[in-house]
Design an enzyme around this catalytic site. Structure first.
Site, PDB file in Angstrom:
ATOM      1  N   ALA A 220       6.554   2.902  30.421  1.00 34.45           N
ATOM      2  CA  ALA A 220       7.009   2.612  28.762  1.00 34.45           C
ATOM      3  C   ALA A 220       5.981   3.993  28.395  1.00 34.45           C
ATOM      4  O   ALA A 220       6.500   4.894  27.626  1.00 34.45           O
ATOM      5  CB  ALA A 220       7.293   1.723  27.439  1.00 34.45           C
TER       6      ALA A 220
ATOM      7  N   GLY B  39       7.400  -9.272  41.499  1.00 32.06           N
ATOM      8  CA  GLY B  39       6.786  -8.134  40.909  1.00 32.06           C
ATOM      9  C   GLY B  39       6.511  -8.620  39.516  1.00 32.06           C
ATOM     10  O   GLY B  39       6.401  -9.618  38.951  1.00 32.06           O
TER      11      GLY B  39
ATOM     12  N   HIS C 281     -20.285 -10.006  18.428  1.00 33.94           N
ATOM     13  CA  HIS C 281     -19.729 -11.322  19.210  1.00 33.94           C
ATOM     14  C   HIS C 281     -19.228 -12.303  17.796  1.00 33.94           C
ATOM     15  O   HIS C 281     -19.425 -11.989  16.565  1.00 33.94           O
ATOM     16  CB  HIS C 281     -21.095 -11.563  19.383  1.00 33.94           C
ATOM     17  CG  HIS C 281     -22.065 -12.768  19.420  1.00 33.94           C
ATOM     18  ND1 HIS C 281     -21.220 -13.957  21.295  1.00 33.94           N
ATOM     19  CD2 HIS C 281     -22.077 -14.483  18.754  1.00 33.94           C
ATOM     20  CE1 HIS C 281     -21.459 -15.238  20.734  1.00 33.94           C
ATOM     21  NE2 HIS C 281     -21.380 -15.307  19.794  1.00 33.94           N
TER      22      HIS C 281
ATOM     23  N   ASP D  66      11.549   6.744  33.641  1.00 33.38           N
ATOM     24  CA  ASP D  66      11.361   6.619  34.568  1.00 33.38           C
ATOM     25  C   ASP D  66      12.209   7.012  35.465  1.00 33.38           C
ATOM     26  O   ASP D  66      12.718   6.055  36.555  1.00 33.38           O
ATOM     27  CB  ASP D  66      12.035   5.293  34.529  1.00 33.38           C
ATOM     28  CG  ASP D  66      10.948   3.845  33.835  1.00 33.38           C
ATOM     29  OD1 ASP D  66      10.193   4.299  33.631  1.00 33.38           O
ATOM     30  OD2 ASP D  66      11.988   2.421  33.949  1.00 33.38           O
TER      31      ASP D  66
ATOM     32  N   GLY E  98      13.408  -4.821  41.897  1.00 35.28           N
ATOM     33  CA  GLY E  98      13.177  -3.442  41.604  1.00 35.28           C
ATOM     34  C   GLY E  98      13.833  -2.398  40.395  1.00 35.28           C
ATOM     35  O   GLY E  98      15.421  -2.460  40.250  1.00 35.28           O
TER      36      GLY E  98
ATOM     37  N   ALA F 198      15.126  -9.314  41.114  1.00 35.37           N
ATOM     38  CA  ALA F 198      14.179  -8.673  39.392  1.00 35.37           C
ATOM     39  C   ALA F 198      13.453  -8.047  41.184  1.00 35.37           C
ATOM     40  O   ALA F 198      11.627  -7.702  41.621  1.00 35.37           O
ATOM     41  CB  ALA F 198      13.518  -9.478  38.953  1.00 35.37           C
TER      42      ALA F 198
ATOM     43  N   LYS G 187       8.408  -9.615  25.658  1.00 35.11           N
ATOM     44  CA  LYS G 187       7.295  -9.741  25.121  1.00 35.11           C
ATOM     45  C   LYS G 187       7.262 -10.306  24.217  1.00 35.11           C
ATOM     46  O   LYS G 187       7.331 -11.863  23.899  1.00 35.11           O
ATOM     47  CB  LYS G 187       6.332  -9.273  24.141  1.00 35.11           C
ATOM     48  CG  LYS G 187       5.603  -8.202  25.024  1.00 35.11           C
ATOM     49  CD  LYS G 187       5.750  -7.956  26.445  1.00 35.11           C
ATOM     50  CE  LYS G 187       6.269  -8.196  27.699  1.00 35.11           C
ATOM     51  NZ  LYS G 187       7.029  -7.307  28.754  1.00 35.11           N
TER      52      LYS G 187
HETATM   53  P1  FAD Z   1      14.957   3.920  29.392  1.00 35.99           P
HETATM   54  O1  FAD Z   1      14.106   3.276  28.196  1.00 35.99           O
HETATM   55  O2  FAD Z   1      15.215   3.759  30.332  1.00 35.99           O
HETATM   56  O3  FAD Z   1      15.867   4.880  28.360  1.00 35.99           O
HETATM   57  C1  FAD Z   1      16.831   5.926  28.790  1.00 35.99           C
HETATM   58  C2  FAD Z   1      18.242   5.753  27.688  1.00 35.99           C
HETATM   59  O4  FAD Z   1      18.429   7.046  27.959  1.00 35.99           O
HETATM   60  C3  FAD Z   1      19.222   4.447  28.051  1.00 35.99           C
HETATM   61  O5  FAD Z   1      19.299   3.766  27.163  1.00 35.99           O
HETATM   62  C4  FAD Z   1      20.177   4.798  28.739  1.00 35.99           C
HETATM   63  O6  FAD Z   1      21.319   4.099  28.499  1.00 35.99           O
HETATM   64  C5  FAD Z   1      20.245   5.961  28.169  1.00 35.99           C
HETATM   65  N1  FAD Z   1      20.990   7.422  29.404  1.00 35.99           N
HETATM   66  C6  FAD Z   1      21.644   6.786  30.662  1.00 35.99           C
HETATM   67  N2  FAD Z   1      21.759   8.210  30.931  1.00 35.99           N
HETATM   68  C7  FAD Z   1      22.119   8.655  29.653  1.00 35.99           C
HETATM   69  C8  FAD Z   1      23.291   9.757  29.803  1.00 35.99           C
HETATM   70  N3  FAD Z   1      23.816  10.442  30.918  1.00 35.99           N
HETATM   71  N4  FAD Z   1      23.843  10.455  28.650  1.00 35.99           N
HETATM   72  C9  FAD Z   1      23.298   9.856  27.833  1.00 35.99           C
HETATM   73  N5  FAD Z   1      22.520   8.441  27.506  1.00 35.99           N
HETATM   74  C10 FAD Z   1      21.705   8.139  29.004  1.00 35.99           C
HETATM   75  N6  FAD Z   1       7.452  -1.227  30.803  1.00 35.99           N
HETATM   76  C11 FAD Z   1       5.926  -1.003  29.904  1.00 35.99           C
HETATM   77  O7  FAD Z   1       5.144  -0.053  29.644  1.00 35.99           O
HETATM   78  N7  FAD Z   1       5.962  -2.376  29.245  1.00 35.99           N
HETATM   79  C12 FAD Z   1       6.054  -3.370  29.425  1.00 35.99           C
HETATM   80  O8  FAD Z   1       5.977  -4.609  29.302  1.00 35.99           O
HETATM   81  C13 FAD Z   1       7.487  -3.971  29.891  1.00 35.99           C
HETATM   82  N8  FAD Z   1       8.600  -4.238  30.129  1.00 35.99           N
HETATM   83  C14 FAD Z   1       9.222  -4.099  31.052  1.00 35.99           C
HETATM   84  C15 FAD Z   1       9.979  -5.188  31.357  1.00 35.99           C
HETATM   85  C16 FAD Z   1      11.808  -5.415  31.484  1.00 35.99           C
HETATM   86  C17 FAD Z   1      12.614  -6.762  31.915  1.00 35.99           C
HETATM   87  C18 FAD Z   1      12.033  -4.190  31.778  1.00 35.99           C
HETATM   88  C19 FAD Z   1      13.343  -3.802  32.588  1.00 35.99           C
HETATM   89  C20 FAD Z   1      11.654  -3.312  31.864  1.00 35.99           C
HETATM   90  C21 FAD Z   1      10.318  -2.856  31.024  1.00 35.99           C
HETATM   91  N9  FAD Z   1       9.194  -2.138  30.990  1.00 35.99           N
HETATM   92  C22 FAD Z   1       7.955  -1.944  30.917  1.00 35.99           C
HETATM   93  C23 FAD Z   1       9.265  -0.247  31.484  1.00 35.99           C
HETATM   94  C24 FAD Z   1       9.527   0.225  30.252  1.00 35.99           C
HETATM   95  O9  FAD Z   1      11.424  -0.195  30.026  1.00 35.99           O
HETATM   96  C25 FAD Z   1      10.415   1.517  31.508  1.00 35.99           C
HETATM   97  O10 FAD Z   1       9.739   2.561  31.782  1.00 35.99           O
HETATM   98  C26 FAD Z   1      10.886   2.753  30.144  1.00 35.99           C
HETATM   99  O11 FAD Z   1      12.206   1.592  29.493  1.00 35.99           O
HETATM  100  C27 FAD Z   1      11.278   3.817  30.215  1.00 35.99           C
HETATM  101  O12 FAD Z   1      11.400   4.343  29.662  1.00 35.99           O
HETATM  102  P2  FAD Z   1      12.394   6.135  29.626  1.00 35.99           P
HETATM  103  O13 FAD Z   1      13.095   6.739  28.076  1.00 35.99           O
HETATM  104  O14 FAD Z   1      12.315   6.135  30.494  1.00 35.99           O
HETATM  105  O15 FAD Z   1      14.058   4.975  29.893  1.00 35.99           O
HETATM  106  P1  AMP Z   2       8.706  -4.628  41.419  1.00 37.80           P
HETATM  107  O1  AMP Z   2       9.178  -2.861  42.359  1.00 37.80           O
HETATM  108  O2  AMP Z   2       7.500  -4.372  40.739  1.00 37.80           O
HETATM  109  O3  AMP Z   2      10.184  -4.239  40.548  1.00 37.80           O
HETATM  110  O4  AMP Z   2       9.184  -5.960  41.985  1.00 37.80           O
HETATM  111  C1  AMP Z   2      10.294  -5.827  43.093  1.00 37.80           C
HETATM  112  C2  AMP Z   2       9.361  -7.248  44.200  1.00 37.80           C
HETATM  113  O5  AMP Z   2      10.484  -7.003  44.887  1.00 37.80           O
HETATM  114  C3  AMP Z   2       8.595  -6.111  45.138  1.00 37.80           C
HETATM  115  O6  AMP Z   2       7.220  -6.398  45.667  1.00 37.80           O
HETATM  116  C4  AMP Z   2       9.209  -6.164  46.452  1.00 37.80           C
HETATM  117  O7  AMP Z   2       8.784  -6.881  47.541  1.00 37.80           O
HETATM  118  C5  AMP Z   2      10.580  -7.806  46.699  1.00 37.80           C
HETATM  119  N1  AMP Z   2      11.813  -7.554  47.123  1.00 37.80           N
HETATM  120  C6  AMP Z   2      13.022  -6.677  47.335  1.00 37.80           C
HETATM  121  N2  AMP Z   2      13.548  -7.075  47.610  1.00 37.80           N
HETATM  122  C7  AMP Z   2      13.236  -8.542  48.324  1.00 37.80           C
HETATM  123  C8  AMP Z   2      14.003  -8.999  49.145  1.00 37.80           C
HETATM  124  N3  AMP Z   2      15.540  -9.285  49.674  1.00 37.80           N
HETATM  125  N4  AMP Z   2      13.862 -10.890  48.965  1.00 37.80           N
HETATM  126  C9  AMP Z   2      12.590 -11.054  48.294  1.00 37.80           C
HETATM  127  N5  AMP Z   2      11.607  -9.987  47.909  1.00 37.80           N
HETATM  128  C10 AMP Z   2      12.256  -8.568  47.225  1.00 37.80           C
END
Ligand code: FAD
Ligand code: AMP
Length: 476
Positions: A329, A192, A453, A321, A280, A278, A58
């Site tokens: 998040a 995505g 408004h 996640d 997934g 990217a 962001k």
């Molecule tokens: P995480 O945030 O992944 O945190 C898990 C933590 O646990 C990490 O620090 C990891 O290193 C640690 N860990 C893992 N295994 C172990 C272990 N065995 N021991 C100790 N520590 C460990 N979501 C939104 O809602 N809005 C957004 O705008 C958004 N933008 C995103 C943009 C990007 C580029 C990406 C990659 C993700 C984005 N997300 C967004 C998704 C969001 O980041 C995740 O859904 C969220 O962080 C999940 O939270 P979590 O606590 O489950 O895991």
């Molecule tokens: P998201 O799940 O929102 O992070 O989006 C990931 C996107 O990547 C999905 O829409 C998938 O269809 C796409 N994708 C996965 N594998 C491939 C690939 N080999 N080539 C092009 N697109 C892909």
């Protein structure tokens, strides 16, 4: 004897750190183990979201949007600037400053709430013991135990076997947040949410961006009108989105990288300078669970839980996640709060039907609840109304009159079943609709509520009126 806590949380992301704070608020002696190390070599709480996800993306989206406006939209306001330039190093420094202040803030919150932070890699053993391994050497440092364990280890990017990351030219989302200059030609695999947001950042700064998406349909989970409008707007911005394009491999050439993909069985290629994969994310559960810990994962590595985030082992919970459901998040955080409350004997609850989705592109995209297509599939009779931002004074005054709001309500009860938006600041507008839906509101309720408004929220009001074909500022 090992140190004992009421609760041990493994993972310090928005799921884990929020769960830990809520547990501590409820009087439980809580430790939170996280293995992440920041750019400065120090432990960095906040998980993917704060370090390499929501927040840094962001920050870059905002910087690049400012630059884009300066280059393309200021003239309409009568503002002219000669030779605008982007200092990528400064943009990245600003981003890192935001990340550092927020990740550091979690340490302060832990102190204030008396959560014990532990830097290390956690491994769940039998009988709710947790081994803490050194993040570098992997050696066992300590074993601790607790009455309850919350697994919140999050997710990591999926790597395509045929397109391995090299950390410089072929990168994941983390790499794409760290480019030190604007790539001239950027290829993104996957259109995505993450691919679109990162593609937008670098496109606005001048990259030629091509997104290759395997699916034939663009943003298939969004409302059909929203995804159609999004495709139109992104095309106008110069994002070259190729659908039905399955990337097979990436070859190094003297001039860069050749992305080879198939469309309808036919091989095609495009040359770029850098590639972002990217496609997934997958659960970060490797090495987390000892064979006898009693917790199981499914075929894709997700920790198996019920609707209350309970694993198969009593007193062991999993959130965020690393478990089923959207990788968002706020979903992780709400599961964390609900689990903490259940551990404390309170009735924690998450309404999974009301988790809002947001894509922070320009225009922004946001929705909550079900789409018209889903309702049709489920055989639910519905009515809907929509309203364009082009007909709202505020959006026009902002020079940002793009997109629309659509409200879908039950045909008989009028209860709001879904809201779908594309346009300015819809990431904020969706909250009003989620509140209405959480209170089982009807389109009539939204239509009768006074909206200030001129505001963007008038589009929500007018869309609610449009459900019964009585929008005021809309022809037909
Ligand atoms: P995480 O945030 O992944 O945190 C898990 C933590 O646990 C990490 O620090 C990891 O290193 C640690 N860990 C893992 N295994 C172990 C272990 N065995 N021991 C100790 N520590 C460990 N979501 C939104 O809602 N809005 C957004 O705008 C958004 N933008 C995103 C943009 C990007 C580029 C990406 C990659 C993700 C984005 N997300 C967004 C998704 C969001 O980041 C995740 O859904 C969220 O962080 C999940 O939270 P979590 O606590 O489950 O895991
Ligand atoms: P998201 O799940 O929102 O992070 O989006 C990931 C996107 O990547 C999905 O829409 C998938 O269809 C796409 N994708 C996965 N594998 C491939 C690939 N080999 N080539 C092009 N697109 C892909």
């Amino acid at each position: 004897m090992s140190e004992h806590f009421d609760v041990i949380v493994i993972g310090g992301g928005p799921g884990g750190y929020v769960a830990a704070i809520r547990c501590a608020q409820l009087g439980l002696a809580t430790a939170c183990i996280d293995d992440r190390t920041g750019a400065d070599g120090k432990p960095s709480l906040g998980g993917t979201c704060l370090n390499v996800g929501c927040i840094p993306s962001k920050a870059l989206l905002d910087s690049s949007e400012q630059f884009h406006r300066l280059e393309h939209q200021f003239a309409a306001h009568g503002i002219s600037v000669e030779n605008p330039a982007m200092d990528v190093a400064q943009m990245q420094m600003r981003k890192q400053g935001i990340v550092d202040s927020l990740t550091g803030g979690i340490g302060t919150l832990f102190k204030a709430n008396k959560v014990t932070p532990i830097h290390g890699h956690g491994r769940l053993m039998a009988d709710k013991n947790v081994a803490i391994l050194d993040t570098e050497s992997g050696e066992l440092r300590q074993t601790i135990s607790a009455h309850n364990i919350i697994l919140a280890t999050g997710s990591i990017p999926v790597e395509l076997p045929s397109v391995p990351f090299d950390g410089q030219f072929i990168v994941d989302s983390t790499g794409a947040l760290e480019f030190d200059r604007v790539p001239q030609r950027l290829g993104i695999i996957g259109a995505g949410v993450i691919g679109l947001e990162l593609g937008s950042v670098w496109r606005r700064l001048g990259s030629e961006v091509v997104l290759l998406e395997a699916l034939d349909k663009f943003l298939p989970t969004a409302d059909a009108n929203v995804s159609r409008e999004a495709a139109r707007q992104f095309k106008k911005q110069g994002l070259d989105i190729r659908l039905g394009a399955m990337v097979e491999k990436v070859n190094a050439t003297p001039n860069g990288l050749q992305m080879v993909y198939t469309v309808g069985g036919e091989e095609q290629s495009v040359e770029v300078d850098r590639v972002v994969v990217a496609v997934g994310r997958k659960p970060a559960t490797q090495g987390l669970l000892a064979a006898d810990c009693g917790v199981s994962t499914d075929q894709r590595g997700f920790i198996e839980v019920d609707d209350h985030c309970r694993t198969g082992e009593s007193g062991v919970w999993a959130i965020g996640d690393a478990v089923r459901g959207p990788m968002l998040a706020h979903k992780a955080s709400e599961e964390g709060v609900a689990v903490a409350e259940r551990i404390a004997g309170k009735p924690g609850h998450v309404d999974f039907n009301l988790v809002p989705w947001v894509i922070y592109t320009d225009p922004e995209i946001a929705w909550a609840g079900r789409t018209e297509a889903q309702l049709k599939e489920d055989g639910v009779a519905f009515k809907s109304g929509s309203f364009p931002f082009a007909a709202t004074g505020r959006a026009k005054a902002m020079e940002n009159a793009v997109g629309m709001v659509k409200i879908v309500a039950h045909a008989e009860t009028d209860r709001v079943l879904g809201v779908h938006m594309i346009g300015p600041h819809v990431s904020e507008l969706i909250a009003e609709c989620v509140v209405a839906m959480a209170f089982h509101g009807s389109s009539e309720d939204l239509a009768r509520i006074v909206h200030a408004h001129p505001t963007l929220s008038e589009a929500v009001h007018e869309a609610a009126l449009a459900v019964e074909k009585r929008a005021i500022h809309k022809f037909g």
